[in-house]
Design a protein around this motif. Structure first.
Motif, PDB file in Angstrom:
ATOM      1  N   ASN A  11      86.063  -1.343 -51.155  1.00 26.92           N
ATOM      2  CA  ASN A  11      87.290  -2.221 -50.515  1.00 26.92           C
ATOM      3  C   ASN A  11      88.694  -0.871 -50.839  1.00 26.92           C
ATOM      4  OD1 ASN A  11      88.985  -4.199 -51.098  1.00 26.92           O
ATOM      5  ND2 ASN A  11      90.111  -3.039 -52.573  1.00 26.92           N
ATOM      6  N   GLN A  12      89.077  -1.304 -49.398  1.00 27.68           N
ATOM      7  CA  GLN A  12      90.568  -0.485 -49.302  1.00 27.68           C
ATOM      8  C   GLN A  12      92.160  -0.862 -49.928  1.00 27.68           C
ATOM      9  OE1 GLN A  12      90.217   2.463 -47.768  1.00 27.68           O
ATOM     10  NE2 GLN A  12      88.088   1.739 -47.758  1.00 27.68           N
ATOM     11  N   PRO A  13      92.680  -0.586 -50.268  1.00 25.41           N
ATOM     12  CA  PRO A  13      93.735  -0.738 -51.374  1.00 25.41           C
ATOM     13  C   PRO A  13      94.882  -1.088 -50.509  1.00 25.41           C
ATOM     14  CG  PRO A  13      93.979   1.357 -51.404  1.00 25.41           C
ATOM     15  CD  PRO A  13      92.122   1.443 -50.974  1.00 25.41           C
ATOM     16  N   PRO A  14      95.636  -2.036 -50.942  1.00 28.74           N
ATOM     17  CA  PRO A  14      97.204  -2.424 -48.744  1.00 28.74           C
ATOM     18  C   PRO A  14      97.849  -1.274 -49.797  1.00 28.74           C
ATOM     19  CG  PRO A  14      97.223  -3.926 -51.578  1.00 28.74           C
ATOM     20  CD  PRO A  14      96.089  -2.844 -51.670  1.00 28.74           C
ATOM     21  N   SER A  15      98.780  -1.346 -48.242  1.00 29.07           N
ATOM     22  CA  SER A  15      99.496  -0.153 -48.008  1.00 29.07           C
ATOM     23  C   SER A  15     100.844  -0.598 -48.448  1.00 29.07           C
ATOM     24  CB  SER A  15      99.984  -0.574 -46.508  1.00 29.07           C
ATOM     25  OG  SER A  15     101.156  -1.531 -46.155  1.00 29.07           O
ATOM     26  N   ALA A  39     106.586  -5.974 -45.676  1.00 24.76           N
ATOM     27  CA  ALA A  39     105.183  -6.595 -46.169  1.00 24.76           C
ATOM     28  C   ALA A  39     103.850  -5.826 -46.828  1.00 24.76           C
ATOM     29  CB  ALA A  39     105.057  -7.965 -46.508  1.00 24.76           C
ATOM     30  N   SER A  40     103.370  -5.142 -47.612  1.00 23.13           N
ATOM     31  CA  SER A  40     102.012  -4.755 -47.345  1.00 23.13           C
ATOM     32  C   SER A  40     101.178  -5.371 -47.153  1.00 23.13           C
ATOM     33  CB  SER A  40     101.353  -4.339 -49.232  1.00 23.13           C
ATOM     34  OG  SER A  40     102.112  -4.181 -50.123  1.00 23.13           O
ATOM     35  N   VAL A  41      99.886  -4.612 -46.164  1.00 17.41           N
ATOM     36  CA  VAL A  41      98.650  -5.006 -45.187  1.00 17.41           C
ATOM     37  C   VAL A  41      98.053  -4.677 -45.550  1.00 17.41           C
ATOM     38  CG1 VAL A  41      97.966  -4.898 -42.840  1.00 17.41           C
ATOM     39  CG2 VAL A  41     100.872  -4.626 -43.282  1.00 17.41           C
ATOM     40  N   ASP A  42      96.251  -6.144 -45.983  1.00 14.32           N
ATOM     41  CA  ASP A  42      95.507  -4.983 -46.628  1.00 14.32           C
ATOM     42  C   ASP A  42      94.811  -4.890 -45.599  1.00 14.32           C
ATOM     43  OD1 ASP A  42      93.778  -4.533 -49.300  1.00 14.32           O
ATOM     44  OD2 ASP A  42      92.888  -5.979 -47.510  1.00 14.32           O
ATOM     45  N   PRO A  43      93.708  -3.764 -45.086  1.00  9.41           N
ATOM     46  CA  PRO A  43      93.074  -3.438 -44.050  1.00  9.41           C
ATOM     47  C   PRO A  43      92.089  -4.251 -44.183  1.00  9.41           C
ATOM     48  CG  PRO A  43      92.783  -1.557 -45.587  1.00  9.41           C
ATOM     49  CD  PRO A  43      94.499  -2.738 -46.123  1.00  9.41           C
ATOM     50  N   ASP A  44      91.085  -4.973 -45.299  1.00 12.65           N
ATOM     51  CA  ASP A  44      90.108  -5.523 -45.553  1.00 12.65           C
ATOM     52  C   ASP A  44      90.484  -7.278 -45.051  1.00 12.65           C
ATOM     53  OD1 ASP A  44      88.985  -3.438 -46.194  1.00 12.65           O
ATOM     54  OD2 ASP A  44      89.513  -3.466 -48.812  1.00 12.65           O
ATOM     55  N   GLY A  45      91.824  -7.245 -45.677  1.00 11.01           N
ATOM     56  CA  GLY A  45      92.322  -8.871 -45.131  1.00 11.01           C
ATOM     57  C   GLY A  45      92.684  -9.403 -46.100  1.00 11.01           C
ATOM     58  N   ASP A  46      92.343  -8.909 -47.600  1.00  9.67           N
ATOM     59  CA  ASP A  46      92.493  -9.886 -48.653  1.00  9.67           C
ATOM     60  C   ASP A  46      93.736 -10.632 -49.021  1.00  9.67           C
ATOM     61  OD1 ASP A  46      90.171  -8.861 -49.126  1.00  9.67           O
ATOM     62  OD2 ASP A  46      90.312  -7.253 -50.374  1.00  9.67           O
ATOM     63  N   HIS A  47      94.359 -10.907 -49.958  1.00  3.40           N
ATOM     64  CA  HIS A  47      95.300 -12.225 -50.123  1.00  3.40           C
ATOM     65  C   HIS A  47      96.138 -10.111 -50.940  1.00  3.40           C
ATOM     66  CE1 HIS A  47      98.440 -14.222 -50.960  1.00  3.40           C
ATOM     67  NE2 HIS A  47      97.914 -14.668 -52.462  1.00  3.40           N
ATOM     68  N   VAL A  48      97.382 -10.839 -50.397  1.00  2.00           N
ATOM     69  CA  VAL A  48      98.072  -9.341 -51.762  1.00  2.00           C
ATOM     70  C   VAL A  48      98.790 -10.152 -52.740  1.00  2.00           C
ATOM     71  CG1 VAL A  48      99.811  -7.790 -51.049  1.00  2.00           C
ATOM     72  CG2 VAL A  48      97.697  -7.358 -49.474  1.00  2.00           C
ATOM     73  N   THR A  49      99.457  -9.373 -53.832  1.00  2.00           N
ATOM     74  CA  THR A  49     100.476  -9.958 -54.278  1.00  2.00           C
ATOM     75  C   THR A  49     100.655  -8.989 -55.054  1.00  2.00           C
ATOM     76  OG1 THR A  49      98.548 -10.293 -56.499  1.00  2.00           O
ATOM     77  CG2 THR A  49      99.531 -12.357 -55.302  1.00  2.00           C
ATOM     78  N   TYR A  50     101.787  -9.049 -55.967  1.00  2.00           N
ATOM     79  CA  TYR A  50     102.969  -7.990 -56.133  1.00  2.00           C
ATOM     80  C   TYR A  50     103.040  -8.296 -57.719  1.00  2.00           C
ATOM     81  CZ  TYR A  50     103.397  -7.497 -51.134  1.00  2.00           C
ATOM     82  OH  TYR A  50     103.306  -7.168 -49.816  1.00  2.00           O
ATOM     83  N   PHE A  51     103.274  -6.379 -58.105  1.00  2.00           N
ATOM     84  CA  PHE A  51     103.909  -6.384 -59.355  1.00  2.00           C
ATOM     85  C   PHE A  51     105.559  -5.759 -59.382  1.00  2.00           C
ATOM     86  CE2 PHE A  51      99.435  -6.144 -59.842  1.00  2.00           C
ATOM     87  CZ  PHE A  51      99.035  -7.295 -61.017  1.00  2.00           C
ATOM     88  N   PHE A  52     105.827  -6.788 -60.153  1.00  2.00           N
ATOM     89  CA  PHE A  52     107.802  -6.414 -60.065  1.00  2.00           C
ATOM     90  C   PHE A  52     107.913  -5.200 -60.786  1.00  2.00           C
ATOM     91  CE2 PHE A  52     108.091  -8.886 -56.827  1.00  2.00           C
ATOM     92  CZ  PHE A  52     108.974  -8.608 -55.561  1.00  2.00           C
ATOM     93  N   GLU A  53     108.786  -4.530 -61.229  1.00  2.00           N
ATOM     94  CA  GLU A  53     108.898  -3.409 -62.742  1.00  2.00           C
ATOM     95  C   GLU A  53     110.092  -2.565 -62.487  1.00  2.00           C
ATOM     96  OE1 GLU A  53     104.826  -1.096 -64.126  1.00  2.00           O
ATOM     97  OE2 GLU A  53     104.317  -1.571 -61.860  1.00  2.00           O
TER      98      GLU A  53
END
Length: 102
Positions: A11-15, A39-53
């Motif tokens: 699995n590749q992480p999102p950008s 927005a981030s792009v996932d090289p595997d086409g997976d859905h991307v969600t985000y954590f805000f800190e």
């Protein structure tokens, strides 16, 4: 009988996302809003969600939303928002933005 071989890649992480805090030059009495510009792009086409800190004056806060309320800020404070993408299996590199309260 038949044999089938499937290649399963890692699995590749999102950008890394590009983020900003608005307003970019906040005054006391203004809310801070951390938004994703690119927005981030996932090289595997997976859905991307985000954590805000959020970090205030170098100290991490126990706050995970995208907004900081004006009542929680004071003049001279430096606020940084980190936005970390995930595809549910791997974390991508965080995007960050920083402002100082006038």
């Amino acid at each position: 009988a038949a044999t089938e071989t499937a290649l399963i890649g890692a699995n590749q992480p999102p950008s890394q996302p590009v983020v900003e805090i608005t307003p970019s030059s906040p005054n006391v009495g203004q809310d801070l809003d951390c938004t994703i510009l690119i927005a981030s792009v996932d090289p595997d086409g997976d859905h991307v969600t985000y954590f805000f800190e959020w970090v205030r004056d170098g100290k991490a806060l126990d706050w995970e939303g995208s907004e900081i309320f004006a009542a929680d800020t004071q003049s001279g404070e430096q606020w940084t928002c980190f936005v970390t993408p995930t595809d549910g299996m791997a974390l991508g590199e965080s995007g960050e933005a920083t402002v100082t309260i006038n």
